[in-house]
Design a protein around this motif. Structure first.
Motif, PDB file in Angstrom:
ATOM      1  N   ASN A 187      30.359 -31.412  34.299  1.00  0.00           N
ATOM      2  CA  ASN A 187      31.112 -31.729  35.507  1.00  0.00           C
ATOM      3  C   ASN A 187      32.244 -32.392  35.640  1.00  0.00           C
ATOM      4  O   ASN A 187      33.349 -32.221  36.268  1.00  0.00           O
ATOM      5  CB  ASN A 187      30.076 -32.343  36.457  1.00  0.00           C
ATOM      6  N   PHE A 188      32.171 -33.566  34.740  1.00  0.00           N
ATOM      7  CA  PHE A 188      33.301 -34.285  35.024  1.00  0.00           C
ATOM      8  C   PHE A 188      34.257 -34.488  33.888  1.00  0.00           C
ATOM      9  O   PHE A 188      35.339 -35.277  33.914  1.00  0.00           O
ATOM     10  CB  PHE A 188      32.757 -35.939  35.288  1.00  0.00           C
ATOM     11  N   VAL A 189      33.929 -33.736  32.688  1.00  0.00           N
ATOM     12  CA  VAL A 189      34.662 -33.764  31.670  1.00  0.00           C
ATOM     13  C   VAL A 189      35.379 -32.499  31.336  1.00  0.00           C
ATOM     14  O   VAL A 189      36.614 -31.989  31.368  1.00  0.00           O
ATOM     15  CB  VAL A 189      34.159 -34.581  30.305  1.00  0.00           C
ATOM     16  N   LEU A 190      34.308 -31.743  31.139  1.00  0.00           N
ATOM     17  CA  LEU A 190      34.726 -30.210  30.870  1.00  0.00           C
ATOM     18  C   LEU A 190      35.467 -29.252  31.721  1.00  0.00           C
ATOM     19  O   LEU A 190      36.419 -28.658  31.551  1.00  0.00           O
ATOM     20  CB  LEU A 190      33.280 -29.420  30.429  1.00  0.00           C
ATOM     21  N   THR A 191      34.627 -29.497  32.952  1.00  0.00           N
ATOM     22  CA  THR A 191      35.700 -28.759  34.066  1.00  0.00           C
ATOM     23  C   THR A 191      37.029 -29.219  34.463  1.00  0.00           C
ATOM     24  O   THR A 191      37.881 -27.936  34.494  1.00  0.00           O
ATOM     25  CB  THR A 191      34.764 -28.710  35.513  1.00  0.00           C
ATOM     26  N   PRO A 192      37.233 -30.313  34.503  1.00  0.00           N
ATOM     27  CA  PRO A 192      38.553 -30.792  34.904  1.00  0.00           C
ATOM     28  C   PRO A 192      39.472 -30.268  33.571  1.00  0.00           C
ATOM     29  O   PRO A 192      40.663 -30.136  33.656  1.00  0.00           O
ATOM     30  CB  PRO A 192      38.537 -32.317  34.768  1.00  0.00           C
ATOM     31  N   LEU A 193      39.055 -30.890  32.188  1.00  0.00           N
ATOM     32  CA  LEU A 193      39.725 -30.451  31.271  1.00  0.00           C
ATOM     33  C   LEU A 193      40.282 -28.910  31.026  1.00  0.00           C
ATOM     34  O   LEU A 193      41.366 -28.513  30.914  1.00  0.00           O
ATOM     35  CB  LEU A 193      39.242 -30.759  29.776  1.00  0.00           C
ATOM     36  N   THR A 194      39.191 -28.038  31.636  1.00  0.00           N
ATOM     37  CA  THR A 194      39.519 -26.585  31.342  1.00  0.00           C
ATOM     38  C   THR A 194      40.266 -26.200  32.487  1.00  0.00           C
ATOM     39  O   THR A 194      41.337 -25.218  32.247  1.00  0.00           O
ATOM     40  CB  THR A 194      38.140 -25.915  31.603  1.00  0.00           C
ATOM     41  N   TYR A 195      40.396 -26.591  33.741  1.00  0.00           N
ATOM     42  CA  TYR A 195      41.117 -26.382  34.881  1.00  0.00           C
ATOM     43  C   TYR A 195      42.581 -26.778  34.528  1.00  0.00           C
ATOM     44  O   TYR A 195      43.750 -26.299  34.859  1.00  0.00           O
ATOM     45  CB  TYR A 195      40.641 -27.114  36.081  1.00  0.00           C
ATOM     46  N   LEU A 196      42.564 -28.018  33.649  1.00  0.00           N
ATOM     47  CA  LEU A 196      43.803 -28.714  33.338  1.00  0.00           C
ATOM     48  C   LEU A 196      44.647 -28.139  31.846  1.00  0.00           C
ATOM     49  O   LEU A 196      45.413 -28.435  31.503  1.00  0.00           O
ATOM     50  CB  LEU A 196      43.990 -30.076  33.235  1.00  0.00           C
TER      51      LEU A 196
END
Lengths: 268, 313
Positions: A187-196
């Motif tokens: 939720n807090f690492v993978l998703t942001p890294l993927t979106y960015l």
């Protein structure tokens, strides 16, 4: 009598790690297939919505990206996003459940090498990542008519990336003490890294310092490597993508093996 | 060759807790061996070390000639473990639990299917083979763990309190099964249990562990011969009056429940006790052992009030 006993001992002393490996893989695949409504369908539905909203509705008002229709541009990233999240989640949740319910002990007391345990769980994660990736690719056929320009790069980047995140999922599960601990990272690492990580845009559009900062996001290399395999275009040289994903695989495999060898989180 | 040899095996948790203080132990092939001790004595830690679930701090463990530090996989292939706590995937069908463990032990699926059928039938679980383990009763779960431990046909079977929480009927049937396994297949069995009657009934040799050290070991028969006193509980009309009887060499005590407790020293018979009671005009309507002889020996050895209380329950 002793001859028979010695023969039995000798037979028992040659346990087959290949059989153990296929048993773990089979168990892992059956696990996520048994609960396919929770594991396989949601990522396909999410990808469908992304394509409909970002690709279809909003994307139709966006001009070409790197010479490609916006819908075509985001499809590789969406497939890779599904592969990353599902490879990771499969191993982290499966290994953590085995740890919490103590049935990981079935493996620990059996004559199974740590390499076999690691390989079995990771291949299970890769299987789910690629299964979901294929399903999202199938969904994408309704929105886009792209075909991979280089199947080898496309497939190898998908396999290496899912391996990397399956390894990361196992590391997360080893340290996790509650189910919250295994949901924090996605939720807090993978998703942001993927979106960015360039799923929805080319980093050449970003102003400085964001463009430079993006270079520290490993997901950027995977998304672009995969996009290169499908579209033949990328923000990153494809060899850099392979280099980054290979280095991460080696590091994560080393960390995971060390953790299993020391029994951290799974032995007293 | 011993089935199991421990030399100087120690386990320290953190800097303070010495769960095992360098124990030595040998279990012969084909033996039925009891490892006894009060809660927290170090029994489960020892089993954890033997089965690679616990990392030892010092010492060596050899299973049928295989040092677990040198040839760990070969050693593990020879061991079957029935742990104290349920540790199977509760969502998996019973059959899959056995098939998976057979696979982990390198057994081909065709063979694993036959063995699964064989052991599930032998432990009366075949009808439940498609049932998820979470739907099994407590006794069935215990039997599932025994079937699972046997599916790779280990030479050394270790059972950590296998009959805890199961009713007497199932416990008896498990005893029969284990005795048969030991006698007919020659499987070496190591058992930890709180039911000392179980150890006395099944085991030939015993080691008693307390505070991380082995405080006694030997043949069960030999240890029993060293139990100096056997205590009986008698139903009599007026137990309080009986304590005034000059019953030497027997010792009489009135219990809170109105029964009479009589200690019979080694070398004296129950006939002698009954002669004393009859001479005093006491009628005995029934009698039972307060605890079995091994239990009395064990309780004297570990000298613990909490264990004493547990033994009387």
């Amino acid at each position: 009598m002793s001859t028979q006993a010695d023969t039995m001992t000798a037979q028992a002393a040659r346990p087959s790690n290949a059989v153990a490996f296929f048993t773990i893989v089979r168990k892992e695949i059956r696990r996520f297939m048994r609960i396919w409504v929770q594991t396989i369908v949601p990522p396909a539905v999410s990808a469908c919505l992304y394509m409909l909203i970002f690709g279809g509705l909003i994307g139709s008002r966006i001009s070409d990206m790197d010479g490609f229709r916006y819908m075509d541009y985001i499809v590789p990233g969406l497939i890779m996003m599904a592969i990353i999240i599902n490879s990771y989640t499969n191993v982290s949740s499966s290994f953590f459940a085995a740890k919490m319910q103590h049935f990981i002990e079935e493996l620990l007391v059996a004559p199974v090498s740590n390499v076999t345990i690691l390989a079995g769980f990771v291949i299970g994660g890769v299987a789910r990542g690629l299964t979901v990736g294929l399903l999202v690719s199938f969904v994408a056929l309704f929105f886009s008519d792209i075909v991979p320009v280089n199947l080898f790069i496309t497939f190898s980047m998908a396999v290496l990336t899912s391996t990397m995140f399956a390894l990361a999922g196992l590391i997360n599960a080893v340290f996790a003490k509650s189910f919250d601990d295994i949901s924090i990272v996605p939720n807090f690492v993978l998703t942001p890294l993927t979106y960015l990580g360039g799923v929805f845009y080319s980093i050449s559009l970003l102003p400085q310092p964001w463009q430079t900062l993006s270079a520290f996001n490993p997901v950027l290399y995977m998304v672009n490597g995969f996009r290169y395999g499908i579209l033949g275009a990328s923000d990153i040289p494809v060899m850099h993508s392979f280099g980054v994903v290979l280095v991460f695989n080696l590091v994560f495999a080393g960390v995971a093996m060390t953790l299993l060898h020391r029994g951290i989180g799974i032995k007293s | 060759m011993n089935a199991l040899s421990l030399r100087g095996v120690a386990k320290t948790y953190g800097d303070q807790t010495h769960a095992l203080k360098g124990i030595d132990l040998d279990v012969q092939q084909g033996d039925f061996f009891a490892l006894l001790g009060p809660n927290g004595a170090g029994k489960s830690t020892a089993i954890g070390i033997i089965t690679s679930l616990v990392n030892k701090t010092a010492g060596s463990v050899t299973v049928l000639g295989h040092d677990i530090d040198v040839s760990r996989e070969a050693a593990k292939a020879l061991i079957g473990l029935v742990p104290q706590e349920f540790n199977f995937n509760v969502f998996e069908p019973v059959e899959d639990t056995l098939l998976n463990v057979a696979g982990y032990n390198g057994i081909r699926r065709s063979v694993a299917l036959k063995r699964t059928e064989q052991y599930l039938k032998r432990l009366d679980l075949w009808e439940k083979r498609r049932t998820p383990a979470r739907n099994l009763s407590g006794g069935m779960r215990r039997r599932l763990m025994i079937a699972r431990a046997l599916v790779h046909e280990p030479r050394l079977l270790i059972l950590d309190e296998p009959t805890a929480g199961v009713d007497i009927e199932i416990r008896r049937s498990m005893w029969e099964f284990l005795a048969e396994l030991n006698e007919q297949q020659g499987t070496t069995i190591i058992l930890t249990t709180h039911y000392l009657e179980e150890a006395e009934e099944l085991c030939r040799n015993v080691a008693i562990i307390d505070h991380g050290e082995i405080v006694e070991r030997g043949a069960v028969a030999e240890l029993l011969s060293r139990a100096r006193v056997e205590t009986f509980v008698l139903d009599v009309a007026d137990a309080a009056r009986c304590v005034d009887i000059d019953a030497a060499p027997f010792t009489l005590r009135a219990r809170e429940d109105g029964k009479l407790e009589a200690a019979v020293p080694q070398g004296h018979t129950l006939n002698g006790l009954f002669a004393v009671l009859q001479g005093a005009g006491v009628e005995v309507t029934s009698m039972r052992n307060k605890s079995n002889r091994l239990e009395e020996f064990f309780l004297k050895l570990v000298h613990r009030e909490d264990v004493d209380a547990q033994g009387q329950r």
